[in-house]
Design a protein around this motif. Structure first.
Motif, short mmCIF file in Angstrom:
data_model
loop_
_atom_site.label_atom_id
_atom_site.label_comp_id
_atom_site.label_asym_id
_atom_site.label_seq_id
_atom_site.Cartn_x
_atom_site.Cartn_y
_atom_site.Cartn_z
N VAL A 5 0.85 -1.19 0.00
CA VAL A 5 0.00 0.00 0.00
C VAL A 5 0.88 1.24 0.00
O VAL A 5 1.80 1.36 0.82
CB VAL A 5 -0.92 0.01 1.23
CG1 VAL A 5 -1.77 1.28 1.24
CG2 VAL A 5 -1.80 -1.23 1.25
N GLU A 6 0.57 2.17 -0.90
CA GLU A 6 1.31 3.43 -0.94
C GLU A 6 0.55 4.51 -0.17
O GLU A 6 -0.68 4.50 -0.11
CB GLU A 6 1.51 3.93 -2.37
CG GLU A 6 2.19 2.97 -3.30
CD GLU A 6 1.22 2.08 -4.03
OE1 GLU A 6 1.59 1.51 -5.06
OE2 GLU A 6 0.05 1.94 -3.57
N SER A 7 1.30 5.46 0.36
CA SER A 7 0.71 6.63 0.99
C SER A 7 1.71 7.78 0.89
O SER A 7 2.88 7.57 0.55
CB SER A 7 0.35 6.35 2.45
OG SER A 7 1.51 6.00 3.18
N GLY A 8 1.22 8.97 1.20
CA GLY A 8 2.09 10.13 1.25
C GLY A 8 1.99 11.07 0.07
O GLY A 8 2.64 12.12 0.04
N THR A 23 4.13 0.26 2.04
CA THR A 23 3.99 -0.56 3.24
C THR A 23 3.42 -1.93 2.89
O THR A 23 2.38 -2.01 2.23
CB THR A 23 3.06 0.13 4.24
OG1 THR A 23 3.57 1.44 4.55
CG2 THR A 23 2.95 -0.69 5.51
N PRO A 24 4.06 -2.99 3.34
CA PRO A 24 3.53 -4.33 3.07
C PRO A 24 2.44 -4.70 4.07
O PRO A 24 2.47 -4.28 5.23
CB PRO A 24 4.77 -5.21 3.26
CG PRO A 24 5.58 -4.50 4.29
CD PRO A 24 5.35 -3.05 4.05
N ILE A 25 1.50 -5.48 3.60
CA ILE A 25 0.42 -5.98 4.46
C ILE A 25 0.53 -7.50 4.51
O ILE A 25 0.36 -8.19 3.52
CB ILE A 25 -0.96 -5.60 3.91
CG1 ILE A 25 -1.07 -4.09 3.67
CG2 ILE A 25 -2.07 -6.08 4.87
CD1 ILE A 25 -0.94 -3.25 4.90
N GLY A 26 0.87 -8.00 5.70
CA GLY A 26 0.89 -9.44 5.86
C GLY A 26 2.20 -10.12 5.52
O GLY A 26 2.27 -11.35 5.55
N PHE A 27 3.19 -9.35 5.17
CA PHE A 27 4.50 -9.94 4.91
C PHE A 27 5.55 -8.84 5.07
O PHE A 27 5.23 -7.70 5.36
CB PHE A 27 4.56 -10.56 3.51
CG PHE A 27 4.59 -9.58 2.37
CD1 PHE A 27 3.46 -8.83 2.03
CD2 PHE A 27 5.74 -9.38 1.64
CE1 PHE A 27 3.48 -7.93 0.99
CE2 PHE A 27 5.77 -8.47 0.59
CZ PHE A 27 4.64 -7.75 0.27
N TYR A 80 10.61 3.88 1.59
CA TYR A 80 10.23 5.27 1.41
C TYR A 80 10.86 5.85 0.15
O TYR A 80 11.96 5.45 -0.26
CB TYR A 80 10.69 6.11 2.61
CG TYR A 80 10.04 5.70 3.90
CD1 TYR A 80 10.70 4.85 4.79
CD2 TYR A 80 8.77 6.15 4.23
CE1 TYR A 80 10.11 4.48 5.99
CE2 TYR A 80 8.17 5.78 5.42
CZ TYR A 80 8.84 4.94 6.30
OH TYR A 80 8.24 4.56 7.47
N LEU A 81 10.16 6.82 -0.42
CA LEU A 81 10.73 7.60 -1.51
C LEU A 81 10.63 9.07 -1.10
O LEU A 81 9.54 9.65 -1.10
CB LEU A 81 9.99 7.37 -2.82
CG LEU A 81 10.61 8.07 -4.04
CD1 LEU A 81 11.97 7.45 -4.38
CD2 LEU A 81 9.68 8.00 -5.26
N GLN A 82 11.75 9.62 -0.69
CA GLN A 82 11.80 11.04 -0.34
C GLN A 82 12.01 11.84 -1.60
O GLN A 82 12.97 11.62 -2.34
CB GLN A 82 12.95 11.30 0.64
CG GLN A 82 13.12 12.76 1.02
CD GLN A 82 11.97 13.30 1.84
OE1 GLN A 82 11.48 12.62 2.75
NE2 GLN A 82 11.52 14.51 1.53
N MET A 83 11.10 12.76 -1.86
CA MET A 83 11.15 13.55 -3.09
C MET A 83 11.31 15.02 -2.73
O MET A 83 10.42 15.61 -2.10
CB MET A 83 9.87 13.34 -3.91
CG MET A 83 9.56 11.87 -4.18
SD MET A 83 8.18 11.63 -5.31
CE MET A 83 6.84 12.33 -4.35
N ASN A 84 12.43 15.59 -3.10
CA ASN A 84 12.72 16.99 -2.81
C ASN A 84 12.80 17.79 -4.10
O ASN A 84 12.97 17.23 -5.20
CB ASN A 84 14.05 17.11 -2.07
CG ASN A 84 14.04 16.42 -0.73
OD1 ASN A 84 13.00 16.33 -0.06
ND2 ASN A 84 15.20 15.92 -0.32
N ASN A 85 12.68 19.11 -3.97
CA ASN A 85 12.77 20.01 -5.11
C ASN A 85 11.87 19.52 -6.25
O ASN A 85 12.30 19.40 -7.41
CB ASN A 85 14.21 20.13 -5.60
CG ASN A 85 14.40 21.24 -6.62
OD1 ASN A 85 13.60 22.16 -6.70
ND2 ASN A 85 15.45 21.13 -7.41
#
Length: 128
Positions: A5-8, A23-27, A80-85
């Motif tokens: 599942v993605e978020s953010g 985020t993984p669900i169940g594993f 995570y994927l931190q995206m700047n600028n």
């Protein structure tokens, strides 16, 4: 059934930052190579970044090199994927995908066909 599942995602002005989560669900994602892909309106899905479980290497496409950072959190098995600028051309639906260790050819890890599990995606909009 394995799920990720993605978020953010969200709206941000040019130059701003967002951090996407996969985020993984169940594993656990600890045994998977994880890639981030994006699809802009009217365009094909493209690989943006991946972090390999086989050799620990993280790679980025040239358009995001130096602005995006992919990391793993071993505590919660989230990637995570931190995206700047951020730029307007970064707008799109961002999706994470996973493939088990040894399950893909390294030079093909920006290819959508290399991945076995996909999330539903999260929208990122960069505009003023």
């Amino acid at each position: 059934q394995l799920q990720i599942v993605e978020s953010g995602g969200g709206w941000v002005q040019p130059g701003g930052s967002l951090r996407l989560s996969c985020t993984p669900i169940g594993f656990s994602l600890d045994d998977y190579t994880v890639g981030w892909f994006r699809q802009a309106p009217g365009k094909e899905r493209e690989g943006v970044s991946y972090i390999s479980v086989d050799d620990g290497i993280a790679k980025y496409i040239g358009l995001v090199q130096g602005r995006f950072t992919i990391t793993r959190d071993p505590v919660d098995s989230t990637v995570y994927l931190q995206m700047n600028n951020l730029k307007r051309e970064d707008t799109g639906v961002y999706t994470c995908a996973a493939v088990a260790a040894g399950g893909a050819v390294p030079i093909l890890l920006f290819d959508v066909h290399s991945y076995h599990f996909w999330g539903q995606g999260t929208q990122v909009t960069v505009s003023s």
